[in-house]
Design a protein around this motif. Sequence first.
Motif, short mmCIF file in Angstrom:
data_model
loop_
_atom_site.label_atom_id
_atom_site.label_comp_id
_atom_site.label_asym_id
_atom_site.label_seq_id
_atom_site.Cartn_x
_atom_site.Cartn_y
_atom_site.Cartn_z
N LEU A 52 0.83 -1.21 0.00
CA LEU A 52 0.00 0.00 0.00
C LEU A 52 0.86 1.26 0.00
O LEU A 52 0.52 2.25 -0.68
N LEU A 53 1.98 1.26 0.72
CA LEU A 53 2.88 2.41 0.71
C LEU A 53 3.50 2.62 -0.67
O LEU A 53 3.65 3.76 -1.13
N ASP A 54 3.86 1.52 -1.34
CA ASP A 54 4.38 1.63 -2.70
C ASP A 54 3.32 2.19 -3.65
O ASP A 54 3.62 3.04 -4.50
N MET A 55 2.09 1.73 -3.51
CA MET A 55 1.01 2.24 -4.36
C MET A 55 0.76 3.72 -4.07
O MET A 55 0.52 4.51 -4.99
N LEU A 56 0.82 4.13 -2.80
CA LEU A 56 0.63 5.53 -2.43
C LEU A 56 1.74 6.40 -3.01
O LEU A 56 1.48 7.50 -3.52
N ALA A 57 2.97 5.91 -2.94
CA ALA A 57 4.10 6.67 -3.50
C ALA A 57 3.95 6.83 -5.01
O ALA A 57 4.19 7.92 -5.57
N ALA A 58 3.51 5.77 -5.69
CA ALA A 58 3.31 5.83 -7.15
C ALA A 58 2.20 6.81 -7.50
O ALA A 58 2.34 7.64 -8.43
N ASP A 100 2.47 10.35 -9.58
CA ASP A 100 1.60 10.66 -10.72
C ASP A 100 0.89 12.00 -10.50
O ASP A 100 0.75 12.81 -11.44
N CYS A 101 0.46 12.24 -9.28
CA CYS A 101 -0.23 13.49 -8.95
C CYS A 101 0.71 14.68 -9.12
O CYS A 101 0.31 15.73 -9.66
N VAL A 102 1.95 14.56 -8.69
CA VAL A 102 2.93 15.64 -8.84
C VAL A 102 3.17 15.93 -10.31
O VAL A 102 3.23 17.10 -10.74
N VAL A 103 3.31 14.86 -11.12
CA VAL A 103 3.53 15.04 -12.56
C VAL A 103 2.33 15.75 -13.19
O VAL A 103 2.48 16.67 -14.00
N LEU A 104 1.12 15.38 -12.81
CA LEU A 104 -0.08 16.01 -13.35
C LEU A 104 -0.17 17.48 -12.95
O LEU A 104 -0.56 18.34 -13.76
N HIS A 105 0.19 17.80 -11.71
CA HIS A 105 0.19 19.19 -11.26
C HIS A 105 1.21 20.01 -12.04
O HIS A 105 0.93 21.17 -12.43
N ARG A 106 2.37 19.47 -12.33
CA ARG A 106 3.38 20.19 -13.12
C ARG A 106 2.88 20.43 -14.54
O ARG A 106 3.06 21.51 -15.11
N GLU A 107 2.24 19.41 -15.12
CA GLU A 107 1.71 19.57 -16.47
C GLU A 107 0.59 20.63 -16.49
O GLU A 107 0.51 21.43 -17.41
N LEU A 108 -0.24 20.62 -15.46
CA LEU A 108 -1.33 21.59 -15.36
C LEU A 108 -0.78 23.01 -15.21
O LEU A 108 -1.27 23.95 -15.85
N ASP A 109 0.25 23.15 -14.36
CA ASP A 109 0.88 24.46 -14.20
C ASP A 109 1.51 24.93 -15.51
O ASP A 109 1.43 26.11 -15.87
N ALA A 110 2.13 24.01 -16.23
CA ALA A 110 2.74 24.36 -17.52
C ALA A 110 1.68 24.80 -18.51
O ALA A 110 1.86 25.77 -19.27
#
Length: 128
Positions: A100-106, A110-120
């Motif tokens: 579950l911790l590995d799934m949470l980290a993944a 993904d959420c961080v990558v999506l936020h960066r794309e959204l900001d861009a």
Amino acid sequence: MPLFSRSSFRSTKKPPKRKSSSLTNVSALSESTYSLQDLQLESGPVNLKLGGQELVFEKGEWLIDGPKGTTNSREYVKLQRQNKQLLEENNLLKYKIELLLDMLAASNADCVVLHRELDALKDSRRKK
């Protein structure tokens, strides 16, 4: 003259055949010397005394059998089984937590990558 002649090996009289000693012993026994109870197997548990402790073989396991006030071996065996089961369950739960911790980290990555794309995308839209 030869040392051993063929005539010396020939015996004029053959020795009598021996009777089997085990058969004669069984046939010599009478019913008065033994009882039928002595020859029957006991159906009870097997007891063994080693080093001051008495062991009893029941249901495929050796159990400690002693005077009252000592550790009850059946309870001890039961607690050992329960302990083993709880250790296995604990290991399974630790594995699930790691998964579950590995799934949470993944998903967090993904959420961080999506936020960066959204900001861009927002920055590119403002420049137009």
